[in-house]
Design a protein around this motif. Structure first.
Motif, PDB file in Angstrom:
ATOM      1  N   MET A 130       0.826  -1.192   0.000  1.00  8.01           N
ATOM      2  CA  MET A 130       0.000   0.000   0.000  1.00  8.01           C
ATOM      3  C   MET A 130       0.866   1.251   0.000  1.00  8.01           C
ATOM      4  SD  MET A 130      -2.941   1.179   2.710  1.00  8.01           S
ATOM      5  CE  MET A 130      -1.850   2.121   3.769  1.00  8.01           C
ATOM      6  N   SER A 131       0.524   2.214  -0.856  1.00  8.10           N
ATOM      7  CA  SER A 131       1.187   3.512  -0.882  1.00  8.10           C
ATOM      8  C   SER A 131       0.293   4.520  -0.170  1.00  8.10           C
ATOM      9  CB  SER A 131       1.442   3.959  -2.322  1.00  8.10           C
ATOM     10  OG  SER A 131       2.312   3.061  -2.969  1.00  8.10           O
ATOM     11  N   PRO A 132       0.689   5.024   0.999  1.00  5.89           N
ATOM     12  CA  PRO A 132      -0.174   5.920   1.784  1.00  5.89           C
ATOM     13  C   PRO A 132      -0.417   7.255   1.080  1.00  5.89           C
ATOM     14  CG  PRO A 132       1.617   5.003   3.107  1.00  5.89           C
ATOM     15  CD  PRO A 132       1.938   4.702   1.687  1.00  5.89           C
ATOM     16  N   LEU A 133      -1.591   7.819   1.348  1.00  6.52           N
ATOM     17  CA  LEU A 133      -1.958   9.133   0.852  1.00  6.52           C
ATOM     18  C   LEU A 133      -1.542  10.203   1.873  1.00  6.52           C
ATOM     19  CD1 LEU A 133      -5.498   8.240  -0.511  1.00  6.52           C
ATOM     20  CD2 LEU A 133      -3.370   8.481  -1.815  1.00  6.52           C
ATOM     21  N   PRO A 134      -1.481  11.478   1.478  1.00  6.06           N
ATOM     22  CA  PRO A 134      -1.021  12.536   2.398  1.00  6.06           C
ATOM     23  C   PRO A 134      -1.817  12.609   3.700  1.00  6.06           C
ATOM     24  CG  PRO A 134      -1.017  13.365   0.163  1.00  6.06           C
ATOM     25  CD  PRO A 134      -1.644  11.997   0.102  1.00  6.06           C
ATOM     26  N   GLU A 135      -3.141  12.464   3.652  1.00  9.13           N
ATOM     27  CA  GLU A 135      -3.924  12.525   4.891  1.00  9.13           C
ATOM     28  C   GLU A 135      -3.521  11.406   5.846  1.00  9.13           C
ATOM     29  OE1 GLU A 135      -8.576  12.538   6.461  1.00  9.13           O
ATOM     30  OE2 GLU A 135      -8.139  12.472   4.318  1.00  9.13           O
ATOM     31  N   HIS A 136      -3.289  10.221   5.281  1.00  5.80           N
ATOM     32  CA  HIS A 136      -2.818   9.075   6.075  1.00  5.80           C
ATOM     33  C   HIS A 136      -1.519   9.424   6.782  1.00  5.80           C
ATOM     34  CE1 HIS A 136      -0.429   5.413   6.615  1.00  5.80           C
ATOM     35  NE2 HIS A 136      -1.557   4.733   6.677  1.00  5.80           N
ATOM     36  N   GLU A 137      -0.580   9.990   6.031  1.00  5.09           N
ATOM     37  CA  GLU A 137       0.722  10.315   6.598  1.00  5.09           C
ATOM     38  C   GLU A 137       0.621  11.423   7.645  1.00  5.09           C
ATOM     39  OE1 GLU A 137       4.013   8.560   5.376  1.00  5.09           O
ATOM     40  OE2 GLU A 137       2.138   7.491   5.661  1.00  5.09           O
ATOM     41  N   TYR A 138      -0.292  12.359   7.428  1.00  8.67           N
ATOM     42  CA  TYR A 138      -0.464  13.452   8.390  1.00  8.67           C
ATOM     43  C   TYR A 138      -0.844  12.901   9.763  1.00  8.67           C
ATOM     44  CZ  TYR A 138      -2.229  17.624  10.690  1.00  8.67           C
ATOM     45  OH  TYR A 138      -2.443  18.642  11.600  1.00  8.67           O
ATOM     46  N   TYR A 139      -1.848  12.034   9.798  1.00  8.57           N
ATOM     47  CA  TYR A 139      -2.295  11.515  11.091  1.00  8.57           C
ATOM     48  C   TYR A 139      -1.319  10.492  11.649  1.00  8.57           C
ATOM     49  CZ  TYR A 139      -6.554  14.169  10.817  1.00  8.57           C
ATOM     50  OH  TYR A 139      -7.448  15.218  10.771  1.00  8.57           O
ATOM     51  N   LYS A 140      -0.638   9.763  10.790  1.00 13.67           N
ATOM     52  CA  LYS A 140       0.404   8.852  11.273  1.00 13.67           C
ATOM     53  C   LYS A 140       1.478   9.625  12.030  1.00 13.67           C
ATOM     54  CE  LYS A 140       4.062   8.042   9.159  1.00 13.67           C
ATOM     55  NZ  LYS A 140       5.167   7.734   8.222  1.00 13.67           N
ATOM     56  N   GLU A 141       1.948  10.706  11.419  1.00  9.67           N
ATOM     57  CA  GLU A 141       3.015  11.485  12.036  1.00  9.67           C
ATOM     58  C   GLU A 141       2.537  12.189  13.301  1.00  9.67           C
ATOM     59  OE1 GLU A 141       6.199  11.714  11.317  1.00  9.67           O
ATOM     60  OE2 GLU A 141       6.039  10.273   9.684  1.00  9.67           O
ATOM     61  N   ASN A 142       1.358  12.783  13.240  1.00  5.90           N
ATOM     62  CA  ASN A 142       0.891  13.556  14.384  1.00  5.90           C
ATOM     63  C   ASN A 142       0.498  12.667  15.563  1.00  5.90           C
ATOM     64  OD1 ASN A 142       0.572  16.685  14.122  1.00  5.90           O
ATOM     65  ND2 ASN A 142       0.228  15.862  12.066  1.00  5.90           N
ATOM     66  N   ILE A 143      -0.183  11.577  15.327  1.00  4.58           N
ATOM     67  CA  ILE A 143      -0.531  10.688  16.444  1.00  4.58           C
ATOM     68  C   ILE A 143       0.737  10.060  17.010  1.00  4.58           C
ATOM     69  CG2 ILE A 143      -1.775   8.608  17.133  1.00  4.58           C
ATOM     70  CD1 ILE A 143      -3.918   9.335  15.086  1.00  4.58           C
ATOM     71  N   GLY A 144       1.685   9.706  16.139  1.00  6.29           N
ATOM     72  CA  GLY A 144       2.960   9.181  16.625  1.00  6.29           C
ATOM     73  C   GLY A 144       3.687  10.191  17.494  1.00  6.29           C
ATOM     74  N   ASP A 145       3.701  11.458  17.062  1.00  4.86           N
ATOM     75  CA  ASP A 145       4.328  12.510  17.872  1.00  4.86           C
ATOM     76  C   ASP A 145       3.604  12.677  19.207  1.00  4.86           C
ATOM     77  OD1 ASP A 145       6.295  13.070  16.048  1.00  4.86           O
ATOM     78  OD2 ASP A 145       5.287  14.824  15.181  1.00  4.86           O
ATOM     79  N   CYS A 146       2.273  12.574  19.175  1.00  8.32           N
ATOM     80  CA  CYS A 146       1.502  12.709  20.417  1.00  8.32           C
ATOM     81  C   CYS A 146       1.882  11.620  21.419  1.00  8.32           C
ATOM     82  CB  CYS A 146       0.007  12.660  20.124  1.00  8.32           C
ATOM     83  SG  CYS A 146      -0.634  14.139  19.307  1.00  8.32           S
ATOM     84  N   ILE A 147       2.056  10.401  20.930  1.00 10.55           N
ATOM     85  CA  ILE A 147       2.449   9.304  21.817  1.00 10.55           C
ATOM     86  C   ILE A 147       3.798   9.612  22.465  1.00 10.55           C
ATOM     87  CG2 ILE A 147       3.114   6.864  21.900  1.00 10.55           C
ATOM     88  CD1 ILE A 147       1.049   6.403  19.631  1.00 10.55           C
ATOM     89  N   LYS A 148       4.728  10.125  21.673  1.00 11.38           N
ATOM     90  CA  LYS A 148       6.042  10.481  22.214  1.00 11.38           C
ATOM     91  C   LYS A 148       5.932  11.623  23.220  1.00 11.38           C
ATOM     92  CE  LYS A 148       8.117   9.307  17.766  1.00 11.38           C
ATOM     93  NZ  LYS A 148       8.784   9.855  16.567  1.00 11.38           N
TER      94      LYS A 148
END
Length: 208
Positions: free
Chosen positions: A45-63
């Motif tokens: 699967m090749s992620p779309l920009p919205e997918h990557e946005y929430y991946k990065e932001n939720i990951g940052d939130c966990i950190k």
């Protein structure tokens, strides 16, 4: 070899373990595509920009939550986790060690035959993926999944090493209503990532 294509993914059937490993080698490490493999079925699967946005932001939130709570952790992003004995492999959108962080601290290489799996895996747009990830994570023994989809973040906990059940509470952050994380992200989205991270830390500290 049969294929079923969608705009941002391809699903392959009758893929042997050796073929799976060869495909991983051919794809290489510097790529945006994510893979999931379950006993002969392989999704790329090749992620779309919205997918990557929430991946990065939720990951940052966990950190940021971990930092605010002074919790030791390790973040391993979309590491390829695989186990030939179970005929499964997956690259999560992000994954973390918390409870088992002392056991893997400082490691650069991992083997699920002797190392514990990540304590937490993150999946974005879970329901839009063709291949069900839950059985894969269950056979790898990942105890907790966070799935973000359509504005909602759901927690799933592994039961009896077989299936996942939705939970109101996280094992990693049991005192936090982590389902509220997307609300914080969306509230401050137009003010930028730094503002989101600041507000997540305040949100964390505000909960006893």
């Amino acid at each position: 070899m049969l294929t079923k294509k969608r705009a941002d993914r391809v699903l392959l059937y009758n893929i042997s373990w050796k073929q799976f490993e060869n495909i991983l080698t051919d794809l290489g490490q510097t790529r945006s595509a994510r893979i999931a493999y379950d006993d002969g079925m392989l999704e790329i699967m090749s992620p779309l920009p919205e997918h990557e946005y929430y991946k990065e932001n939720i990951g940052d939130c966990i950190k940021d939550i971990a930092e605010a709570l002074e919790r030791d952790y390790e973040s391993l992003g979309s590491t390829t986790w695989r186990k030939q004995a179970k005929m499964v492999g997956i690259e999560p959108d992000n994954c973390f060690y918390f409870q088992n962080e002392p056991k893997i601290r400082g490691q650069l290489h991992y083997d699920l035959n002797c190392d514990p799996p990540p304590d937490l895996a993150l999946e974005i747009d879970h329901t839009s993926k063709s291949l069900n990830r839950f059985p894969i994570y269950a056979r790898l023994g990942v105890p907790e999944l966070w799935c973000y989809d359509d504005g909602r973040l759901k927690i799933y906990l592994l039961q009896d090493d077989e299936t996942y059940q939705e939970s109101l509470f996280s094992l990693v952050f049991p005192n936090l209503p982590v389902q509220e994380i997307p609300e914080v992200i969306n509230q401050y989205r137009l003010q930028g990532r730094r503002k989101i991270r600041q507000e997540i830390r305040k949100w964390t500290i505000s909960h006893p």
